[in-house]
Scaffold this motif. Structure first.
Motif, PDB file in Angstrom:
ATOM      1  N   ARG A 141      12.401  31.128  31.141  1.00  0.00           N
ATOM      2  CA  ARG A 141      12.516  31.557  32.725  1.00  0.00           C
ATOM      3  C   ARG A 141      12.512  33.095  32.654  1.00  0.00           C
ATOM      4  NH1 ARG A 141      13.762  29.069  37.617  1.00  0.00           N
ATOM      5  NH2 ARG A 141      14.340  27.161  36.388  1.00  0.00           N
TER       6      ARG A 141
ATOM      7  N   ASP B  18       7.429  22.106  35.674  1.00  0.00           N
ATOM      8  CA  ASP B  18       7.343  21.581  36.822  1.00  0.00           C
ATOM      9  C   ASP B  18       8.310  22.389  37.974  1.00  0.00           C
ATOM     10  OD1 ASP B  18       5.523  20.116  36.282  1.00  0.00           O
ATOM     11  OD2 ASP B  18       6.744  18.171  35.978  1.00  0.00           O
ATOM     12  N   THR B  19       9.510  22.749  37.391  1.00  0.00           N
ATOM     13  CA  THR B  19      10.584  23.639  38.204  1.00  0.00           C
ATOM     14  C   THR B  19       9.837  25.115  38.523  1.00  0.00           C
ATOM     15  OG1 THR B  19      11.540  24.266  36.334  1.00  0.00           O
ATOM     16  CG2 THR B  19      12.244  22.237  37.325  1.00  0.00           C
ATOM     17  N   GLU B  20      10.627  25.591  39.563  1.00  0.00           N
ATOM     18  CA  GLU B  20      10.182  26.898  40.118  1.00  0.00           C
ATOM     19  C   GLU B  20      10.581  28.077  39.116  1.00  0.00           C
ATOM     20  OE1 GLU B  20       8.321  27.730  42.554  1.00  0.00           O
ATOM     21  OE2 GLU B  20       7.949  25.644  43.177  1.00  0.00           O
ATOM     22  N   GLY B  21       9.926  29.125  39.299  1.00  0.00           N
ATOM     23  CA  GLY B  21      10.324  30.380  38.165  1.00  0.00           C
ATOM     24  C   GLY B  21       9.644  30.345  37.071  1.00  0.00           C
TER      25      GLY B  21
ATOM     26  N   LYS C 265       6.162  30.477  36.695  1.00  0.00           N
ATOM     27  CA  LYS C 265       4.751  31.007  36.944  1.00  0.00           C
ATOM     28  C   LYS C 265       4.684  32.717  37.115  1.00  0.00           C
ATOM     29  CE  LYS C 265       0.590  29.961  39.660  1.00  0.00           C
ATOM     30  NZ  LYS C 265       0.138  29.341  40.937  1.00  0.00           N
TER      31      LYS C 265
END
Length: 358
Positions: free
Chosen positions: A203, A224-227, A229
């Motif tokens: 991350r 799949d979780t945010e942060g 990309k």
């Protein structure tokens, strides 16, 4: 000499065991390799088929997984049965529950990592005592010999579980001659690891990416979780070991700002292909890599980006850091690891005599 060795099918312990078994059998040591964990990948099955060793596998849960204890009990009975049939001279456990049992041959426990030390490093607080903690503690205090992959980790284990007998350090190693022809390096950054593992700190790479003036390629599927990309990050999906080496050959930088890493075989693989190394500023990496790695604060994205840009913007400096990592990594050879384990096995057999099967 006949050894029963356990491994799991998740991550670096598999590669550690396969490499060690390969060179032990070349030295005329008979090995029975027992694997626990998820179904083998196609690449793992191919590696197992190439071993000159008897191989067993069952997809039981490992002790650190959710609700594993029914499977752990099944694993205990299964390995007891294998031991009765195979009659090894010595047991080499790369996991904890079976090392905590009573055996009638010498037991070596290699402590590659544990949830309690991971929890302490990542969550900044002790792991609450539970069945897992009690099992691991018993294993440390039951085994005839305990091996840690670094001095720093041995210190942590003894702080968490108390002093235990006959502890020593054997560094991991690779056969650095197996890595093929070197390619022209490209100004790219490569990373890999269990992306869901907070300790790998992917991350932070994504947070730093917007300030990094270069492209980043990460082995694994984007979480799949945010942060996770960023425009200059490409997730490559699940790669075989051979495919990973191809990326390391052409990458200028290997990046993994870990919060916790008992040894880190991926850094050694990257060093063998002369990647400049960037890692988290933690005691185990300092012990192993000294001045041949660039260290960054594990919570500071800007500092991480600056370290990447410094290397990307200065090709000569980046090459020199890759060469320094290569020179430093040569001391962690598979041949040296094999010699140390063979010596350890002989010492264990001599110090714990007169075992027999009933």
């Amino acid at each position: 000499m006949k050894i029963l060795m356990t491994t799991d099918t998740v991550g670096g312990v598999w590669h550690y065991a396969v490499d060690l078994v390969s060179c032990l059998t070349e030295s005329q040591i008979e090995v029975v390799l027992v694997a626990i964990g998820p179904t083998l990948s196609e690449g793992q099955q191919a590696q197992a088929d190439q071993l000159d060793a008897k191989f067993y596998h069952r997809p039981y849960k490992l002790e650190w997984m959710n609700d594993p204890w029914e499977d752990v009990e099944k694993t205990n009975e299964w390995i007891k049965e294998i031991s009765r049939n195979e009659k090894p001279d010595l047991l080499h456990f790369n996991n904890y529950p079976q090392a905590a049992l009573d055996w009638n041959v010498p037991v070596i426990l290699v402590a590659h990592s544990c949830v309690a030390s991971w929890w302490q490093a990542v969550k900044n607080k002790p792991l609450p005592a539970d069945r897992y903690f009690d099992t691991v503690k018993k294993a440390f205090h039951t085994a005839d010999i305990v091996v840690s992959p670094t001095k720093a980790m041995l210190t942590v284990y003894q702080q968490i579980y108390g002093d235990f007998k006959n502890a020593q350090v054997i560094y991991n190693g690779l056969n650095l001659t197996d890595y093929g022809v070197k390619e022209e390096k490209q100004p790219i950054i490569f990373s890999m690891g269990r992306l869901w593992d907070e300790a790998k700190n992917i991350r932070l790479v994504a947070q730093a990416a917007k300030e990094i003036k270069g492209n980043i390629f990460i082995a694994g599927k984007q979480p799949d979780t945010e942060g996770y990309k960023a425009d200059n990050i490409t997730y490559l999906g699940q790669l075989s070991r051979k495919e990973i080496f191809k990326w390391l050959k052409k990458s200028s930088i290997y990046l993994l700002p870990v919060k916790y890493e008992p040894f880190g075989l991926s850094f050694l693989e990257a060093s063998a292909l002369k990647c400049a190394l960037i890692g988290g500023d933690i005691p185990t990496l300092r012990e192993l890599w000294k001045e041949s790695m660039t260290y960054t604060d594990t919570d500071n994205a800007s500092e991480l980006a600056k370290a990447c840009n410094t290397l990307l913007n200065n090709k000569k400096y980046c090459q020199s850091m890759g060469e320094e990592a290569y020179r430093n990594g040569k001391q962690y050879s598979l041949a040296r690891k094999k010699e140390q384990y063979i010596k350890l096995y002989h010492n264990a057999l001599q110090s714990v005599p007169d075992f027999n099967y009933n």
